[in-house]
Design an enzyme around this catalytic site. Structure first.
Site, PDB file in Angstrom:
ATOM      1  N   HIS A  87      68.837   1.887 116.388  1.00 11.02           N
ATOM      2  CA  HIS A  87      67.880   1.274 115.462  1.00 11.02           C
ATOM      3  C   HIS A  87      66.631   2.125 115.237  1.00 11.02           C
ATOM      4  CE1 HIS A  87      70.544  -2.054 116.247  1.00 11.02           C
ATOM      5  NE2 HIS A  87      69.953  -2.775 115.311  1.00 11.02           N
ATOM      6  N   TYR A 140      65.123   3.177  96.704  1.00  9.35           N
ATOM      7  CA  TYR A 140      65.787   3.597  95.468  1.00  9.35           C
ATOM      8  C   TYR A 140      64.861   3.430  94.280  1.00  9.35           C
ATOM      9  CZ  TYR A 140      66.510  -1.266  93.905  1.00  9.35           C
ATOM     10  OH  TYR A 140      66.323  -2.561  93.468  1.00  9.35           O
ATOM     11  N   GLU A 176      59.291 -13.646  91.644  1.00  7.91           N
ATOM     12  CA  GLU A 176      59.895 -12.718  90.683  1.00  7.91           C
ATOM     13  C   GLU A 176      61.383 -13.003  90.612  1.00  7.91           C
ATOM     14  OE1 GLU A 176      59.759  -8.584  91.951  1.00  7.91           O
ATOM     15  OE2 GLU A 176      59.895  -9.183  94.050  1.00  7.91           O
ATOM     16  N   LYS A 214      60.516  -0.649  97.541  1.00  6.78           N
ATOM     17  CA  LYS A 214      61.786  -0.787  96.803  1.00  6.78           C
ATOM     18  C   LYS A 214      62.939  -0.327  97.689  1.00  6.78           C
ATOM     19  CE  LYS A 214      63.539  -0.210  92.099  1.00  6.78           C
ATOM     20  NZ  LYS A 214      63.899  -1.615  91.938  1.00  6.78           N
ATOM     21  N   ARG A 268      56.132   5.651  92.512  1.00  5.16           N
ATOM     22  CA  ARG A 268      56.523   4.498  93.344  1.00  5.16           C
ATOM     23  C   ARG A 268      57.501   4.933  94.443  1.00  5.16           C
ATOM     24  NH1 ARG A 268      59.011  -0.703  90.506  1.00  5.16           N
ATOM     25  NH2 ARG A 268      60.771   0.724  90.288  1.00  5.16           N
ATOM     26  N   ARG A 307      74.353   5.879 115.419  1.00  3.35           N
ATOM     27  CA  ARG A 307      73.724   4.575 115.205  1.00  3.35           C
ATOM     28  C   ARG A 307      72.788   4.184 116.348  1.00  3.35           C
ATOM     29  NH1 ARG A 307      74.200  -0.872 115.971  1.00  3.35           N
ATOM     30  NH2 ARG A 307      73.621  -2.159 114.171  1.00  3.35           N
TER      31      ARG A 307
HETATM   32  N1  PDD Z   1      65.131  -3.637  89.854  1.00  3.48           N
HETATM   33  N2  PDD Z   1      61.449  -6.906  91.004  1.00  3.48           N
HETATM   34  C1  PDD Z   1      62.570  -6.566  91.663  1.00  3.48           C
HETATM   35  C2  PDD Z   1      62.944  -7.348  92.878  1.00  3.48           C
HETATM   36  C3  PDD Z   1      63.369  -5.514  91.203  1.00  3.48           C
HETATM   37  O1  PDD Z   1      64.478  -5.180  91.864  1.00  3.48           O
HETATM   38  C4  PDD Z   1      62.989  -4.823  90.023  1.00  3.48           C
HETATM   39  C5  PDD Z   1      63.797  -3.679  89.465  1.00  3.48           C
HETATM   40  C6  PDD Z   1      61.804  -5.212  89.369  1.00  3.48           C
HETATM   41  C7  PDD Z   1      61.307  -4.528  88.130  1.00  3.48           C
HETATM   42  O2  PDD Z   1      60.897  -3.205  88.394  1.00  3.48           O
HETATM   43  P1  PDD Z   1      60.983  -2.071  87.269  1.00  3.48           P
HETATM   44  O3  PDD Z   1      60.237  -2.569  86.092  1.00  3.48           O
HETATM   45  O4  PDD Z   1      60.338  -0.914  87.910  1.00  3.48           O
HETATM   46  O5  PDD Z   1      62.437  -1.850  86.975  1.00  3.48           O
HETATM   47  C8  PDD Z   1      61.048  -6.238  89.899  1.00  3.48           C
HETATM   48  C9  PDD Z   1      66.020  -2.583  89.413  1.00  3.48           C
HETATM   49  C10 PDD Z   1      66.054  -2.426  87.935  1.00  3.48           C
HETATM   50  C11 PDD Z   1      67.378  -2.792  90.036  1.00  3.48           C
HETATM   51  O6  PDD Z   1      67.400  -3.206  91.190  1.00  3.48           O
HETATM   52  O7  PDD Z   1      68.397  -2.525  89.398  1.00  3.48           O
END
Ligand code: PDD
Length: 287
Positions: A102, A33, A182, A149, A52, A100
């Protein structure tokens, strides 16, 4: 204005928008996402977000659901149809619908795409940034590929809920040796006594945030040096300023870590300056 969502080729009323029960995003979190900020009618940093997305899809061998150009059009359309001038656009791509199993489905399985947009009140964000937020730390519990992501966010969900249940805003993932990784959905930064910006290197262990990347440009413009390196919870507690970056919060000051007050408990001037300069520096695509 009724909310509209884009689902696999159709613009639908948000309340009726749905995906199949055997969508692999639903069954396996087999999808990725992006979240982009919408500010003053502009989609912020769309190029970097779609770059990304491209990388996340490639890492998981998921096909683009449509051409990049077409997706840009859909994003703009969803933002416009929802009348969002300030808020967020969310897009999710999964490996598609299949019985379904895996292992990957048949190669002809089409990936699924959903795009939604939501209004947000910029005044509420500004108010929160004036006060700053409090965070707790939690042990790192995620897989190694957090650079992708993916929609598999259960550790992040549990971390944020733990923060909420303790009456604070967010949680930081921390390694056993005390190194800060983070936040649950944001990158973490500190400002040293010498006004150097420090943030963890993004090669492993964290998501390379787009806001983080653009903040490098902002810092350059304002003349701040950046060090990409590990830092501990203790170093953050003793820092001059601490803040977090994400598309949803842009630059958000942190004023308390595990109940320890950072500096004088108020957002610092460097954080404020970075937040203010962000809009001018980020790429802006009219919706
Ligand atoms: N999340 N680290 C994680 C684990 C994140 O989920 C996000 C962003 C970031 C920052 O990334 P960016 O600057 O590209 O938004 C860092 C989004 C906003 C969310 O899950 O809603």
């Amino acid at each position: 204005m009724p909310r509209i969502a884009y689902v696999n080729g159709r613009y639908l009323p948000h309340r009726d928008a749905a995906v199949h029960i055997e969508d692999r995003g639903y069954q396996f979190a087999d999808g990725v996402y992006e979240v982009c900020e919408i500010a003053q009618g502009f989609i912020m940093d769309m190029t970097r977000h779609l770059n990304r997305l491209d990388r996340s899809l490639a890492e998981l061998q998921i096909a683009w659901p449509m051409s990049r150009k077409a997706l840009e059009v859909v994003i703009g359309e969803v933002v416009r149809r929802n009348g969002v001038r300030n808020g967020l656009v969310y897009l999710q791509v999964t490996r598609g619908v299949a019985p379904r199993d895996h292992a990957f489905p048949k190669p002809e399985t089409r990936s699924s795409i959903v795009v939604t947009a939501k209004k947000a009140d910029p005044a509420a964000g500004a108010k929160r940034a004036q006060a700053g937020i409090s965070v707790i730390t939690v042990p790192e519990s995620r897989w190694e590929r957090v650079d992708i992501k993916t929609v598999g966010l259960l550790p992040n969900v549990l971390a944020r809920q733990k923060a909420k249940s303790q009456g604070v805003h967010d949680a930081w993932f921390v390694d056993p040796d005390g190194v800060v990784k983070e936040g649950a959905s944001a990158n973490v930064w500190l400002v040293t006594r010498d006004n150097v910006l420090v943030t963890r290197q993004a090669e492993t262990g964290i998501l390379r945030g787009i806001t983080r990347t653009t903040l490098f440009d902002v810092a350059k413009k304002l003349g701040y040096a950046i060090e990409e390196r590990d830092f501990s919870v203790d170093e953050a507690k003793a820092a001059k300023e601490v803040f977090m970056t994400s598309a949803t919060t842009i630059v958000m000051p942190v004023v308390s870590i595990d109940g320890h007050t950072v500096a004088n408990g108020h957002p610092g001037s460097t954080t404020q300056a970075l937040r203010e300069a962000f809009f001018d520096v980020a790429e802006k695509t009219p919706a």
